[in-house]
Design a protein around this motif. Structure first.
Motif, mmCIF file in Angstrom:
data_model
loop_
_atom_site.group_PDB
_atom_site.id
_atom_site.type_symbol
_atom_site.label_atom_id
_atom_site.label_comp_id
_atom_site.label_asym_id
_atom_site.label_seq_id
_atom_site.Cartn_x
_atom_site.Cartn_y
_atom_site.Cartn_z
ATOM 1 N N PHE A 279 0.809 -1.215 0.000
ATOM 2 C CA PHE A 279 0.000 0.000 0.000
ATOM 3 C C PHE A 279 0.849 1.275 0.000
ATOM 4 C CE2 PHE A 279 -4.362 -0.112 -0.584
ATOM 5 C CZ PHE A 279 -4.905 1.107 -0.229
ATOM 6 N N THR A 280 2.069 1.180 -0.501
ATOM 7 C CA THR A 280 2.922 2.351 -0.686
ATOM 8 C C THR A 280 2.478 3.076 -1.952
ATOM 9 O OG1 THR A 280 4.756 1.164 0.318
ATOM 10 C CG2 THR A 280 5.305 3.127 -0.957
ATOM 11 N N LEU A 281 2.395 4.387 -1.874
ATOM 12 C CA LEU A 281 1.964 5.190 -3.019
ATOM 13 C C LEU A 281 2.999 5.121 -4.139
ATOM 14 C CD1 LEU A 281 -0.232 7.181 -4.007
ATOM 15 C CD2 LEU A 281 1.194 9.012 -3.084
ATOM 16 N N LEU A 282 2.579 4.692 -5.320
ATOM 17 C CA LEU A 282 3.450 4.628 -6.493
ATOM 18 C C LEU A 282 3.236 5.823 -7.411
ATOM 19 C CD1 LEU A 282 3.027 0.869 -7.458
ATOM 20 C CD2 LEU A 282 4.911 1.917 -6.197
ATOM 21 N N ALA A 283 1.979 6.189 -7.599
ATOM 22 C CA ALA A 283 1.646 7.302 -8.490
ATOM 23 C C ALA A 283 0.368 7.975 -8.004
ATOM 24 C CB ALA A 283 1.446 6.798 -9.917
ATOM 25 N N TYR A 284 0.316 9.274 -8.206
ATOM 26 C CA TYR A 284 -0.830 10.097 -7.829
ATOM 27 C C TYR A 284 -1.004 11.096 -8.958
ATOM 28 C CZ TYR A 284 -3.661 13.117 -4.764
ATOM 29 O OH TYR A 284 -4.662 13.850 -4.199
ATOM 30 N N PHE A 285 -2.101 10.999 -9.702
ATOM 31 C CA PHE A 285 -2.257 11.855 -10.877
ATOM 32 C C PHE A 285 -3.706 12.251 -11.086
ATOM 33 C CE2 PHE A 285 -2.245 7.410 -12.141
ATOM 34 C CZ PHE A 285 -3.390 7.295 -12.903
ATOM 35 N N ARG A 286 -3.870 13.364 -11.798
ATOM 36 C CA ARG A 286 -5.206 13.827 -12.154
ATOM 37 C C ARG A 286 -5.824 12.877 -13.158
ATOM 38 N NH1 ARG A 286 -5.123 20.222 -13.261
ATOM 39 N NH2 ARG A 286 -6.916 19.542 -14.456
ATOM 40 N N VAL A 287 -7.126 12.712 -13.077
ATOM 41 C CA VAL A 287 -7.826 11.816 -13.984
ATOM 42 C C VAL A 287 -7.654 12.264 -15.438
ATOM 43 C CG1 VAL A 287 -10.123 10.970 -14.640
ATOM 44 C CG2 VAL A 287 -9.486 11.094 -12.238
ATOM 45 N N ASP A 288 -7.589 13.550 -15.670
ATOM 46 C CA ASP A 288 -7.477 14.052 -17.042
ATOM 47 C C ASP A 288 -6.034 14.164 -17.544
ATOM 48 O OD1 ASP A 288 -6.939 16.125 -15.281
ATOM 49 O OD2 ASP A 288 -7.920 17.652 -16.503
ATOM 50 N N ARG A 289 -5.027 13.854 -16.718
ATOM 51 C CA ARG A 289 -3.612 13.937 -17.145
ATOM 52 C C ARG A 289 -2.777 12.782 -16.577
ATOM 53 N NH1 ARG A 289 -2.239 20.113 -15.722
ATOM 54 N NH2 ARG A 289 -4.126 21.024 -16.581
ATOM 55 N N PRO A 290 -3.016 11.567 -17.033
ATOM 56 C CA PRO A 290 -2.308 10.427 -16.452
ATOM 57 C C PRO A 290 -0.948 10.115 -17.076
ATOM 58 C CG PRO A 290 -3.915 9.636 -18.002
ATOM 59 C CD PRO A 290 -4.085 11.141 -17.922
ATOM 60 N N GLU A 291 -0.689 10.578 -18.292
ATOM 61 C CA GLU A 291 0.445 10.115 -19.080
ATOM 62 C C GLU A 291 1.797 10.268 -18.376
ATOM 63 O OE1 GLU A 291 -1.692 12.508 -20.264
ATOM 64 O OE2 GLU A 291 -2.997 11.212 -21.455
ATOM 65 N N LYS A 292 2.093 11.453 -17.886
ATOM 66 C CA LYS A 292 3.406 11.731 -17.314
ATOM 67 C C LYS A 292 3.685 10.858 -16.084
ATOM 68 C CE LYS A 292 6.199 15.737 -16.047
ATOM 69 N NZ LYS A 292 6.171 17.174 -15.827
ATOM 70 N N SER A 293 2.722 10.747 -15.194
ATOM 71 C CA SER A 293 2.903 9.947 -13.975
ATOM 72 C C SER A 293 3.018 8.463 -14.285
ATOM 73 C CB SER A 293 1.750 10.169 -13.007
ATOM 74 O OG SER A 293 1.788 11.473 -12.495
#
Length: 67
Positions: A23-37
């Motif tokens: 349950f370690t956070l790997l990625a946190y991104f906006r729903v409309d901008r996932p590509e970079k993360s």
């Protein structure tokens, strides 16, 4: 890996969290901008698959993601 969709409020947009089995956070991104993360954590090639799941996932629900 686990995926969680978080509902934004007011001016804060909706976000998605990707977490590993501990349950370690790997990625946190906006729903409309996932590509970079997703590229950053090595999941860029699976972006379409992940976002298709996110589209139908209710807010606040945790889903185990098999990649």
């Amino acid at each position: 890996m686990y995926i969680i969709k978080v509902k934004g409020v007011a001016k804060i947009p909706d976000y998605v969290q990707l977490r590993d089995d501990q349950f370690t956070l790997l990625a946190y991104f906006r729903v409309d901008r996932p590509e970079k993360s997703l590229d950053k954590v090595g999941l860029g090639s699976q972006a379409a698959y992940i976002m298709n799941i996110v589209k139908d996932l209710p807010f606040g629900q945790i889903l185990k993601l098999e990649l």
